[in-house]
Design a protein around this motif. Structure first.
Motif, PDB file in Angstrom:
ATOM      1  N   GLU A  72       0.826  -1.205   0.000  1.00 44.25           N
ATOM      2  CA  GLU A  72       0.000   0.000   0.000  1.00 44.25           C
ATOM      3  C   GLU A  72       0.864   1.260   0.000  1.00 44.25           C
ATOM      4  O   GLU A  72       0.553   2.238  -0.684  1.00 44.25           O
ATOM      5  CB  GLU A  72      -0.920  -0.005   1.219  1.00 44.25           C
ATOM      6  CG  GLU A  72      -2.000  -1.078   1.166  1.00 44.25           C
ATOM      7  CD  GLU A  72      -2.762  -1.199   2.472  1.00 44.25           C
ATOM      8  OE1 GLU A  72      -2.412  -0.455   3.421  1.00 44.25           O
ATOM      9  OE2 GLU A  72      -3.697  -2.016   2.547  1.00 44.25           O
ATOM     10  N   ARG A  73       1.947   1.230   0.754  1.00 42.07           N
ATOM     11  CA  ARG A  73       2.821   2.409   0.844  1.00 42.07           C
ATOM     12  C   ARG A  73       3.611   2.640  -0.448  1.00 42.07           C
ATOM     13  O   ARG A  73       3.924   3.777  -0.795  1.00 42.07           O
ATOM     14  CB  ARG A  73       3.775   2.260   2.025  1.00 42.07           C
ATOM     15  CG  ARG A  73       3.089   2.351   3.375  1.00 42.07           C
ATOM     16  CD  ARG A  73       4.078   2.294   4.517  1.00 42.07           C
ATOM     17  NE  ARG A  73       3.413   2.422   5.800  1.00 42.07           N
ATOM     18  CZ  ARG A  73       4.042   2.406   6.969  1.00 42.07           C
ATOM     19  NH1 ARG A  73       5.359   2.251   7.020  1.00 42.07           N
ATOM     20  NH2 ARG A  73       3.360   2.539   8.094  1.00 42.07           N
ATOM     21  N   LEU A  74       3.929   1.561  -1.148  1.00 38.60           N
ATOM     22  CA  LEU A  74       4.676   1.706  -2.394  1.00 38.60           C
ATOM     23  C   LEU A  74       3.823   2.305  -3.495  1.00 38.60           C
ATOM     24  O   LEU A  74       4.332   2.919  -4.425  1.00 38.60           O
ATOM     25  CB  LEU A  74       5.236   0.356  -2.835  1.00 38.60           C
ATOM     26  CG  LEU A  74       6.382  -0.207  -1.999  1.00 38.60           C
ATOM     27  CD1 LEU A  74       6.772  -1.592  -2.500  1.00 38.60           C
ATOM     28  CD2 LEU A  74       7.588   0.717  -2.028  1.00 38.60           C
ATOM     29  N   GLY A  75       2.512   2.117  -3.414  1.00 39.07           N
ATOM     30  CA  GLY A  75       1.611   2.729  -4.375  1.00 39.07           C
ATOM     31  C   GLY A  75       1.506   1.972  -5.688  1.00 39.07           C
ATOM     32  O   GLY A  75       1.831   0.787  -5.783  1.00 39.07           O
ATOM     33  N   GLU A  76       1.044   2.675  -6.723  1.00 43.17           N
ATOM     34  CA  GLU A  76       0.821   2.053  -8.020  1.00 43.17           C
ATOM     35  C   GLU A  76       2.131   1.636  -8.677  1.00 43.17           C
ATOM     36  O   GLU A  76       3.195   2.144  -8.363  1.00 43.17           O
ATOM     37  CB  GLU A  76       0.063   3.020  -8.939  1.00 43.17           C
ATOM     38  CG  GLU A  76      -1.339   3.384  -8.439  1.00 43.17           C
ATOM     39  CD  GLU A  76      -2.059   4.316  -9.385  1.00 43.17           C
ATOM     40  OE1 GLU A  76      -1.486   4.648 -10.449  1.00 43.17           O
ATOM     41  OE2 GLU A  76      -3.182   4.728  -9.058  1.00 43.17           O
ATOM     42  N   ARG A  77       2.018   0.706  -9.588  1.00 47.72           N
ATOM     43  CA  ARG A  77       3.150   0.168 -10.339  1.00 47.72           C
ATOM     44  C   ARG A  77       4.220  -0.415  -9.423  1.00 47.72           C
ATOM     45  O   ARG A  77       5.421  -0.305  -9.671  1.00 47.72           O
ATOM     46  CB  ARG A  77       3.780   1.211 -11.263  1.00 47.72           C
ATOM     47  CG  ARG A  77       2.861   1.689 -12.380  1.00 47.72           C
ATOM     48  CD  ARG A  77       3.631   2.249 -13.560  1.00 47.72           C
ATOM     49  NE  ARG A  77       4.371   1.191 -14.242  1.00 47.72           N
ATOM     50  CZ  ARG A  77       5.713   1.130 -14.303  1.00 47.72           C
ATOM     51  NH1 ARG A  77       6.446   2.023 -13.671  1.00 47.72           N
ATOM     52  NH2 ARG A  77       6.311   0.150 -14.952  1.00 47.72           N
ATOM     53  N   ALA A  78       3.756  -1.021  -8.343  1.00 49.71           N
ATOM     54  CA  ALA A  78       4.660  -1.710  -7.427  1.00 49.71           C
ATOM     55  C   ALA A  78       4.049  -3.062  -7.069  1.00 49.71           C
ATOM     56  O   ALA A  78       2.831  -3.242  -7.107  1.00 49.71           O
ATOM     57  CB  ALA A  78       4.890  -0.893  -6.166  1.00 49.71           C
ATOM     58  N   ALA A  79       4.906  -4.004  -6.746  1.00 44.17           N
ATOM     59  CA  ALA A  79       4.451  -5.329  -6.324  1.00 44.17           C
ATOM     60  C   ALA A  79       5.321  -5.809  -5.173  1.00 44.17           C
ATOM     61  O   ALA A  79       6.496  -5.433  -5.075  1.00 44.17           O
ATOM     62  CB  ALA A  79       4.519  -6.325  -7.486  1.00 44.17           C
ATOM     63  N   VAL A  80       4.718  -6.607  -4.319  1.00 43.94           N
ATOM     64  CA  VAL A  80       5.447  -7.191  -3.194  1.00 43.94           C
ATOM     65  C   VAL A  80       5.307  -8.706  -3.280  1.00 43.94           C
ATOM     66  O   VAL A  80       4.217  -9.228  -3.512  1.00 43.94           O
ATOM     67  CB  VAL A  80       4.888  -6.686  -1.848  1.00 43.94           C
ATOM     68  CG1 VAL A  80       5.550  -7.419  -0.681  1.00 43.94           C
ATOM     69  CG2 VAL A  80       5.114  -5.184  -1.711  1.00 43.94           C
ATOM     70  N   VAL A  81       6.425  -9.391  -3.098  1.00 44.41           N
ATOM     71  CA  VAL A  81       6.424 -10.847  -3.070  1.00 44.41           C
ATOM     72  C   VAL A  81       6.734 -11.294  -1.649  1.00 44.41           C
ATOM     73  O   VAL A  81       7.816 -11.008  -1.123  1.00 44.41           O
ATOM     74  CB  VAL A  81       7.473 -11.434  -4.039  1.00 44.41           C
ATOM     75  CG1 VAL A  81       7.450 -12.966  -3.978  1.00 44.41           C
ATOM     76  CG2 VAL A  81       7.211 -10.955  -5.464  1.00 44.41           C
ATOM     77  N   ALA A  82       5.775 -11.943  -1.015  1.00 38.99           N
ATOM     78  CA  ALA A  82       5.971 -12.488   0.337  1.00 38.99           C
ATOM     79  C   ALA A  82       6.499 -13.910   0.176  1.00 38.99           C
ATOM     80  O   ALA A  82       5.760 -14.813  -0.214  1.00 38.99           O
ATOM     81  CB  ALA A  82       4.661 -12.469   1.106  1.00 38.99           C
ATOM     82  N   TRP A  83       7.775 -14.082   0.472  1.00 36.62           N
ATOM     83  CA  TRP A  83       8.452 -15.365   0.222  1.00 36.62           C
ATOM     84  C   TRP A  83       8.676 -16.115   1.531  1.00 36.62           C
ATOM     85  O   TRP A  83       9.627 -15.863   2.247  1.00 36.62           O
ATOM     86  CB  TRP A  83       9.794 -15.118  -0.464  1.00 36.62           C
ATOM     87  CG  TRP A  83      10.589 -16.363  -0.745  1.00 36.62           C
ATOM     88  CD1 TRP A  83      10.343 -17.301  -1.701  1.00 36.62           C
ATOM     89  CD2 TRP A  83      11.774 -16.809  -0.057  1.00 36.62           C
ATOM     90  NE1 TRP A  83      11.295 -18.297  -1.658  1.00 36.62           N
ATOM     91  CE2 TRP A  83      12.182 -18.026  -0.656  1.00 36.62           C
ATOM     92  CE3 TRP A  83      12.521 -16.291   1.007  1.00 36.62           C
ATOM     93  CZ2 TRP A  83      13.305 -18.735  -0.223  1.00 36.62           C
ATOM     94  CZ3 TRP A  83      13.640 -16.999   1.436  1.00 36.62           C
ATOM     95  CH2 TRP A  83      14.022 -18.207   0.823  1.00 36.62           C
ATOM     96  N   LEU A  84       7.786 -17.028   1.839  1.00 38.55           N
ATOM     97  CA  LEU A  84       8.022 -17.965   2.928  1.00 38.55           C
ATOM     98  C   LEU A  84       8.491 -19.251   2.248  1.00 38.55           C
ATOM     99  O   LEU A  84       7.757 -20.217   2.099  1.00 38.55           O
ATOM    100  CB  LEU A  84       6.750 -18.194   3.743  1.00 38.55           C
ATOM    101  CG  LEU A  84       6.824 -19.233   4.873  1.00 38.55           C
ATOM    102  CD1 LEU A  84       7.984 -18.970   5.817  1.00 38.55           C
ATOM    103  CD2 LEU A  84       5.515 -19.291   5.626  1.00 38.55           C
TER     104      LEU A  84
END
Length: 208
Positions: A72-84
């Motif tokens: 949410e903080r990174l905003g548009e055109r961003a993605a987060v990969v949660a790697w467990l």
């Protein structure tokens, strides 16, 4: 699957994962899961999160909440990969004081970064955010890794004396909270690198 064996807690965790954008899932043992938040193919910035000790499918909600907040903080055109993507050690265990789990996990993290690059492309800025024991994993995977930044948050040590010893083109951002107790963890071959306090998520790049 867990419901069939009467494991209600695990069954609930598995149900919560249904319908999400998963790259990988394995419900055996402590469990492994890799989830994408956002549009990875269209992202200009990608953050890959590597968790520390005591993270499993059963506690994945806590890890995912941090990933959601970052997305949410990174905003548009961003993605987060949660790697467990590895079996994390228990905080109060002998495994957390050695690099064994990290050495086993590093090849999987390198493979994930390759996959992220294949989807997001070379123009995307890819950063690794590695918390606690996860920073040990990231250090083991860093050599030649195709990422732009590596943040070591609350790291107990990487066994590298300097950033150059990690053999990466990435910029290194070590950080910990002003009252973080992790500096007292007796990880074998602790790093000699300076660790900077940070506030409100603001981290300064390393100068060592």
């Amino acid at each position: 699957m867990a419901a069939a064996y009467g494991d209600r807690r695990r069954a609930g965790a598995e149900r919560a994962l249904a319908g999400r954008q998963l790259l990988y899932f394995d419900g055996r043992g402590a469990g492994l899961v890799t989830e994408v938040l956002g549009d990875l193919a269209g992202a200009g910035r990608v953050a890959v999160l590597a968790p520390g000790s005591d993270t499993s499918i059963d506690t994945y909600g806590r890890f995912r909440a941090a990933a959601l907040t970052l997305n949410e903080r990174l905003g548009e055109r961003a993605a987060v990969v949660a790697w467990l993507g590895y079996e994390t050690p228990g905080t109060f265990s002998t495994a957390v004081a050695t690099t064994g789990r990290a050495e086993e996990a590093a090849p999987g993290l390198r493979a994930l970064v390759d996959d992220v690059r294949a989807v997001a492309g070379q123009r995307a800025r890819v950063s690794l955010l590695c918390h606690s024991y996860g920073s040990v994993v990231c250090a083991r995977a860093a050599d030649g890794l195709d990422v732009d930044d590596i943040a070591l948050l609350g790291s107990p040590g990487t066994s590298a004396d300097t950033a150059a010893d990690l053999h990466t083109r990435a910029r290194i951002w070590p950080a910990r909270g002003a009252e973080d107790w992790v500096e007292n963890v007796p990880l074998r071959d602790r790093t000699q690198a300076a660790v900077f306090a940070y506030e409100s998520g603001l981290v300064r790049p390393s100068g060592y």
